[in-house]
Write a protein that holds these residues in place. Structure first.
Motif, short mmCIF file in Angstrom:
data_model
loop_
_atom_site.label_atom_id
_atom_site.label_comp_id
_atom_site.label_asym_id
_atom_site.label_seq_id
_atom_site.Cartn_x
_atom_site.Cartn_y
_atom_site.Cartn_z
N CYS A 136 0.85 -1.19 0.00
CA CYS A 136 0.00 0.00 0.00
C CYS A 136 0.89 1.24 0.00
O CYS A 136 2.09 1.16 0.24
N PRO A 137 0.32 2.43 -0.24
CA PRO A 137 1.13 3.65 -0.28
C PRO A 137 1.88 3.93 1.02
O PRO A 137 2.95 4.54 0.99
N TRP A 138 1.34 3.52 2.18
CA TRP A 138 1.97 3.86 3.45
C TRP A 138 2.95 2.78 3.94
O TRP A 138 3.53 2.91 5.01
N ASP A 139 3.17 1.72 3.18
CA ASP A 139 4.09 0.67 3.61
C ASP A 139 5.53 1.19 3.71
O ASP A 139 6.31 0.73 4.55
N ALA A 141 6.50 4.14 4.71
CA ALA A 141 6.64 4.83 5.99
C ALA A 141 6.74 3.83 7.15
O ALA A 141 7.49 4.05 8.11
N LEU A 142 6.02 2.73 7.07
CA LEU A 142 6.11 1.71 8.12
C LEU A 142 7.50 1.08 8.17
O LEU A 142 8.05 0.83 9.24
N ARG A 167 8.84 3.65 -3.01
CA ARG A 167 8.46 5.02 -3.37
C ARG A 167 8.98 5.43 -4.75
O ARG A 167 8.36 6.24 -5.44
N HIS A 178 -4.56 1.59 -5.14
CA HIS A 178 -4.25 1.52 -3.71
C HIS A 178 -3.38 0.31 -3.39
O HIS A 178 -2.41 0.44 -2.63
#
Length: 286
Positions: A136-139, A141-142, A167, A178
């Motif tokens: 997902c897009p926020w992986d 950042a995790l 990214r 998504h």
């Protein structure tokens, strides 16, 4: 009314009562035999087998929880195919991070493995792997948050580099999706019919993505033989870049799909990552 009156006039011994549950059980059995729903076939559970009785037979199937130990061992032995420069000795701290990442990826249930048939032992030897995970897009950042909690420098670099790779092409924004199925293909170059195994793994992974409704798949490739095999499937080449691991930093050399680098590495040949994409839903419609 006449029937009801006759039943009232009949003696109790003339009324035959069936044992409780007889009618219901017979009805249920009839329903199960004739009207039960036929289970739908999961195409991703079907096995693709190549080879003959004289030649080595190779099959591709989904990896199950029982395969976790074998898959982790295979990834540790061949991790340089997917992450050149990041993997060191088998007992190094970054191997713990790698094992945890592989176990989490296998838990999603999208990974495909290629097995070779061995006489008197059945299907045992793993010859290739398509390590697949939904991202997902926020992986990214995790992963960066996780990296700040890791003390091992090499393991921290591996996490930060993986976050950068998620990214770098910006595929979520480019195609407005998504969920993307990210695939790392790992096939040792000394395996017989290496190109054929790569294509088998890629086709099965694309089929898996089509069944689950993924509109976009990305293949991250660092090996030239695997890249050549994927180009035979006419996948789209999205992005590529080189990188170099220095003592305290990872130096990136951006490049476009025409191999025109914005900065030239100072050393010799450095690892390169190429990103290919596949659109299973669009291919199914055509």
């Amino acid at each position: 009314m006449l029937v009801c009156r006759l039943l009232k006039l009949m003696p109790a011994r003339c009324v035959v009562r069936e044992p409780p549950g007889l009618v219901s059980s017979a009805t249920c059995n009839h329903f199960r035999r004739n009207f039960a729903d036929t289970p739908k076939k999961d195409l991703t559970r079907q096995v693709m087998v190549h080879g003959t009785e004289d030649n080595a037979r190779v099959r591709v199937r989904r990896a199950f929880p029982a395969d976790t130990a074998r898959v982790i061992r295979f990834v540790k032995d061949n991790a340089r195919l997917a992450w050149p420069g990041f993997v060191s000795a088998p007992n190094a701290p970054n191997q713990i991070i790698l094992s945890d990442y592989v176990a989490r990826t296998l838990a999603q249930g999208h990974t495909m493995l290629a097995e070779q048939q061995v006489e008197k032992r059945g299907w045992s030897n793993i010859r290739g792997l398509a390590l697949s995970a939904c991202v997902c897009p926020w992986d990214a950042a995790l992963l960066e948050t996780w990296a700040r909690c890791v003390q091992c420098t090499r393991a921290r670099k591996l996490l930060l580099f993986t976050a950068h790779c998620l990214r770098a092409p910006a595929l979520h924004d480019k195609y407005r999706v998504h969920n993307i199925l990210q695939v790392f293909l790992m096939v040792p170059p000394n395996v017989p019919k290496c190109e054929e195994i790569v294509q088998m793994l890629a086709r099965n992974t694309i089929q898996r993505g089509r069944v689950l409704g993924f509109s976009l798949l990305r293949f991250d490739v660092t090996d030239e033989a695997i890249a050549k095999a994927l180009e035979g499937l006419q996948l789209k080449k999205e992005y590529e870049f080189n990188y170099e691991i220095l003592p305290n930093v990872i130096k990136l050399y951006n490049a476009d799909i025409n191999n025109k680098e914005t900065e030239t590495p100072n050393t010799g040949k450095v690892p390169q990552i190429t990103v290919y994409t596949s659109f299973p839903m669009a291919d199914a419609e055509t």
